[in-house]
Design a protein around this motif. Structure first.
Motif, short mmCIF file in Angstrom:
data_model
loop_
_atom_site.label_atom_id
_atom_site.label_comp_id
_atom_site.label_asym_id
_atom_site.label_seq_id
_atom_site.Cartn_x
_atom_site.Cartn_y
_atom_site.Cartn_z
N GLY A 126 -3.00 0.97 -15.56
CA GLY A 126 -1.75 -0.36 -15.48
C GLY A 126 -1.08 0.19 -14.44
N MET A 127 -1.11 1.15 -14.03
CA MET A 127 0.61 1.38 -12.84
C MET A 127 0.20 0.97 -11.35
N GLU A 128 0.60 0.38 -11.30
CA GLU A 128 0.68 -0.24 -10.08
C GLU A 128 0.72 0.75 -8.40
N ILE A 129 -0.23 0.18 -7.36
CA ILE A 129 -0.07 1.96 -6.40
C ILE A 129 -0.32 1.04 -5.33
N ALA A 130 0.32 1.01 -4.30
CA ALA A 130 0.70 1.50 -2.64
C ALA A 130 0.06 2.52 -1.95
N VAL A 131 -1.28 1.76 -1.52
CA VAL A 131 -2.49 3.07 -0.71
C VAL A 131 -2.56 2.70 0.48
N LYS A 132 -1.92 3.83 0.88
CA LYS A 132 -1.77 3.61 3.02
C LYS A 132 -2.64 4.55 3.15
N LYS A 133 -3.74 3.17 3.92
CA LYS A 133 -5.18 3.46 4.11
C LYS A 133 -5.60 3.92 5.76
N LEU A 134 -4.86 5.08 6.49
CA LEU A 134 -5.63 5.87 7.76
C LEU A 134 -6.72 4.91 8.35
N SER A 135 -6.52 4.34 9.79
CA SER A 135 -7.63 4.22 10.52
C SER A 135 -8.18 5.26 10.67
N LYS A 136 -9.92 5.27 10.54
CA LYS A 136 -10.98 6.16 11.00
C LYS A 136 -10.62 6.29 12.46
N ASN A 137 -9.98 5.72 13.56
CA ASN A 137 -9.99 5.99 15.20
C ASN A 137 -8.58 6.25 15.02
N SER A 138 -7.91 6.25 14.78
CA SER A 138 -6.30 6.94 15.29
C SER A 138 -5.89 8.20 15.04
N ARG A 139 -6.41 8.87 16.33
CA ARG A 139 -6.03 10.40 16.16
C ARG A 139 -4.30 10.68 16.25
N TYR A 186 1.09 5.75 -2.39
CA TYR A 186 2.97 5.05 -2.89
C TYR A 186 3.28 4.78 -4.82
N GLU A 187 3.95 4.69 -4.71
CA GLU A 187 4.37 3.56 -6.06
C GLU A 187 4.61 2.58 -5.04
N TYR A 188 4.32 1.67 -6.52
CA TYR A 188 4.62 -0.37 -5.35
C TYR A 188 5.39 -0.42 -6.00
N LEU A 189 6.58 -0.91 -4.74
CA LEU A 189 7.37 -1.80 -4.66
C LEU A 189 7.71 -3.15 -4.78
N PRO A 190 7.01 -4.22 -5.20
CA PRO A 190 7.20 -5.40 -5.15
C PRO A 190 7.75 -6.48 -4.94
N ASN A 191 9.02 -6.26 -3.81
CA ASN A 191 9.31 -7.02 -3.18
C ASN A 191 9.44 -6.56 -1.76
N ASN A 192 8.66 -5.66 -1.84
CA ASN A 192 7.75 -5.37 0.08
C ASN A 192 9.71 -5.03 0.96
N SER A 193 8.88 -5.11 2.26
CA SER A 193 10.09 -4.21 2.84
C SER A 193 11.91 -5.59 3.13
N LEU A 194 11.95 -4.95 3.73
CA LEU A 194 13.46 -5.48 4.11
C LEU A 194 13.49 -5.96 4.54
#
Length: 397
Positions: A103-116, A154-162
Motif C-alpha cells: 500500500g505504500m506509494e513511491i516515485a520511481v526515477k527511471k534512467l534512460s538507457k541511452n544517457s551516459r 523516492y517517497e511519493y509527494l502528491p503535490n508534484n513540484s513547486l
C-alpha cells in the motif's frame, strides 16, 4: 554388534543431513527474503570523483549502501511503467508513480538507457542522498540496478513540484503569502543543511522550482542531486570543465568560467525566491522595458522605489507589505553580481526569521539571453558583456 553400531551411525547421518538441509533452506530463504518494497541487500555503485581525489564521499573508503528494490516489484508497482503513471520526463529519464503491494506509494526515477551522463548522475545521487536526512530534502527509499535498468525510488509527494503551482494561472492562487513564506523558509533551511549542517558539505548546483517538491501539506522538499558536488571542510571554490545547470538559475561566473562555490546555490535561491513572489519565470520572462529578464526588471523597480509592483497580483492585499518587501530585498542580495557580496545561507535564514536591518543590494548578475545555432548548441550572451559561451549540456530535466 553391528546392530548396536548402526543406531549411532544412523543418528549421525540423520544429523548431518538435517544440518545440510537447514543450511540449504536458509540460503534459499536469504535470496527470497524481501518485503514488497525492497530486497534486504545493498545497492553498491562506484562513487564519483570529488573535487580533490577519487575516494568515497563519506571518507570511509566504502561504497554507499541503499536498499535494493527488485525489478519485478517495481514493474508491478508502476503497471509496467504505464503512461498513466508518468509523473514527469527529462533528458536523463522519466519519473513514475508506483504503488507497492503493502500500500505504500513511491516515485520511481527511471534512467534512460541511452544517457551516459545520466549514469554518472545516477551514481552521484546514490552516493549523496542516502547520507542526507532533513525534513526539507526528499527522502530516498532505495534503488534498482538490474542489467541495463537503473532506477532510484523516492517517497511519493502528491503535490508534484513547486513550478506546477507558482507558474500555473489557477494553482498559484492556492498559495497565499503565509504558505509562500513557509515554502521560501523551508527551501532556505534545506540548502543551509546541505552547506553547513550535514556530514557532507554539498553544493546542489541545480536548485530551481521544478526541483522543489511539495508534500501533502505543501511543505517543500529539495530533490534531484544528480549535479551536486562535495566540498571538503576548508574548500571555498572549485572548477569544472563541464558546465551543467539551468539557464536562469546559474550565476554568470559559473557559466563563463566554470567556477562555483556555495554562493552558486545562494544565487539560485535568490532567483527562486523572486519567482515565488512574482509567479514569473526568470528563464522566459517577457517585458517591454529595458530589462530582458525578471531579475533585471525587479532591480529597475527596486531602484525606482516601485518594487511592490512586481508582486503576484493574485495575492491581493492579504500580505504584510513590509515582509514582502524585505523578502524582495533578500532575493536581490542573493543575486548580486559578485559572489563575495552574496550572503551565506546561514545569514539568509537569519534574515528571513528576524527584523534586523538589511544591507542595500548591489547590482545583480544579469542572466544570459540564449539562442540556438545551426549545430543545435545553445549560445548565451551576457546582458552587460561582450563575452559569449557555448554550452551543450545545460538542463538534464
Amino acid at each position: 554388534m553391528l546392530a548396536i553400531l548402526g543406531v549411532p551411525v544412523a543418528v549421525m547421518v540423520l544429523f548431518v543431513v538435517s544440518i545440510v538441509y537447514w543450511l540449504v533452506m536458509k540460503k534459499k530463504r536469504g535470496k527470497r527474503q524481501s518485503t514488497d518494497s525492497y530486497e534486504s541487500s545493498a545497492c553498491r555503485v562506484p562513487s564519483l570523483e570529488d573535487s580533490t581525489s577519487r575516494r568515497n564521499h563519506d571518507g570511509t573508503g566504502r561504497d554507499s549502501n541503499l536498499p535494493v528494490f527488485d525489478l519485478k516489484n517495481i514493474i508491478a508497482a508502476t503497471n509496467n511503467f504505464s503512461v498513466a503513471n508518468l509523473l514527469g520526463k527529462g533528458g536523463f529519464g522519466s519519473v513514475y508513480k508506483g504503488l507497492l503491494k503493502n500500500g505504500m506509494e513511491i516515485a520511481v526515477k527511471k534512467l534512460s538507457k541511452n544517457s551516459r551522463q545520466g549514469i554518472e548522475q545516477f551514481k552521484n545521487e546514490v552516493v549523496l542522498i542516502a547520507k542526507l536526512h532533513h525534513r526539507n530534502l526528499v527522502r530516498i527509499l532505495g534503488c534498482c540496478a538490474q542489467g541495463e535498468e537503473k532506477m532510484l525510488i523516492y517517497e511519493y509527494l502528491p503535490n508534484n513540484s513547486l513550478d506546477s503551482y507558482i507558474f500555473d494561472e489557477t494553482k498559484r492562487s492556492w498559495l497565499d503569502w503565509g504558505k509562500r513564506i513557509e515554502i521560501i523558509y523551508g527551501i532556505a533551511r534545506g540548502i543551509l543543511y546541505l552547506h553547513q549542517d550535514s556530514r557532507l558539505r554539498i553544493i546542489h548546483r541545480d536548485l530551481k522550482a521544478s526541483n522543489v517538491l511539495l508534500d501533502i501539506a505543501l511543505n517543500p522538499k529539495i530533490s534531484d542531486f544528480g549535479m551536486a558536488r562535495i566540498f571538503s571542510g576548508d574548500q571555498i571554490e572549485a572548477n569544472t570543465n563541464c558546465v551543467v545547470g539551468t539557464l536562469g538559475y546559474m550565476s554568470p561566473k559559473y557559466a563563463i568560467q566554470g567556477l562555483f562555490s556555495i554562493k552558486f546555490d545562494v544565487f539560485s535561491f535568490g532567483v527562486l525566491l523572486l519567482e515565488i513572489i512574482t509567479s514569473k519565470r526568470n528563464t522566459n520572462y517577457n517585458h517591454n522595458g529595458p530589462s530582458s529578464n525578471l531579475i533585471g526588471h525587479i532591480w529597475d523597480q527596486w531602484k525606482e522605489g516601485k518594487a511592490m509592483e512586481i508582486v503576484d497580483p493574485l495575492l491581493g492585499e492579504t500580505y504584510p507589505a513590509n515582509e514582502v518587501l524585505r523578502c524582495i530585498q533578500i532575493g536581490l542580495l542573493c543575486v548580486q553580481d559578485h559572489a563575495t557580496n552574496r550572503p551565506a545561507m546561514s545569514a539568509v535564514v537569519f534574515m528571513l526569521s528576524s527584523d534586523t536591518p538589511l544591507p542595500s543590494p548591489k547590482q545583480p548578475a544579469f542572466i544570459f539571453k540564449s539562442t540556438c545555432n545551426t549545430k543545435g548548441q545553445t549560445t548565451i550572451e551576457g546582458a552587460n558583456s561582450i563575452n559569449e559561451i557555448t554550452i551543450t549540456k545545460i538542463d538534464g530535466r
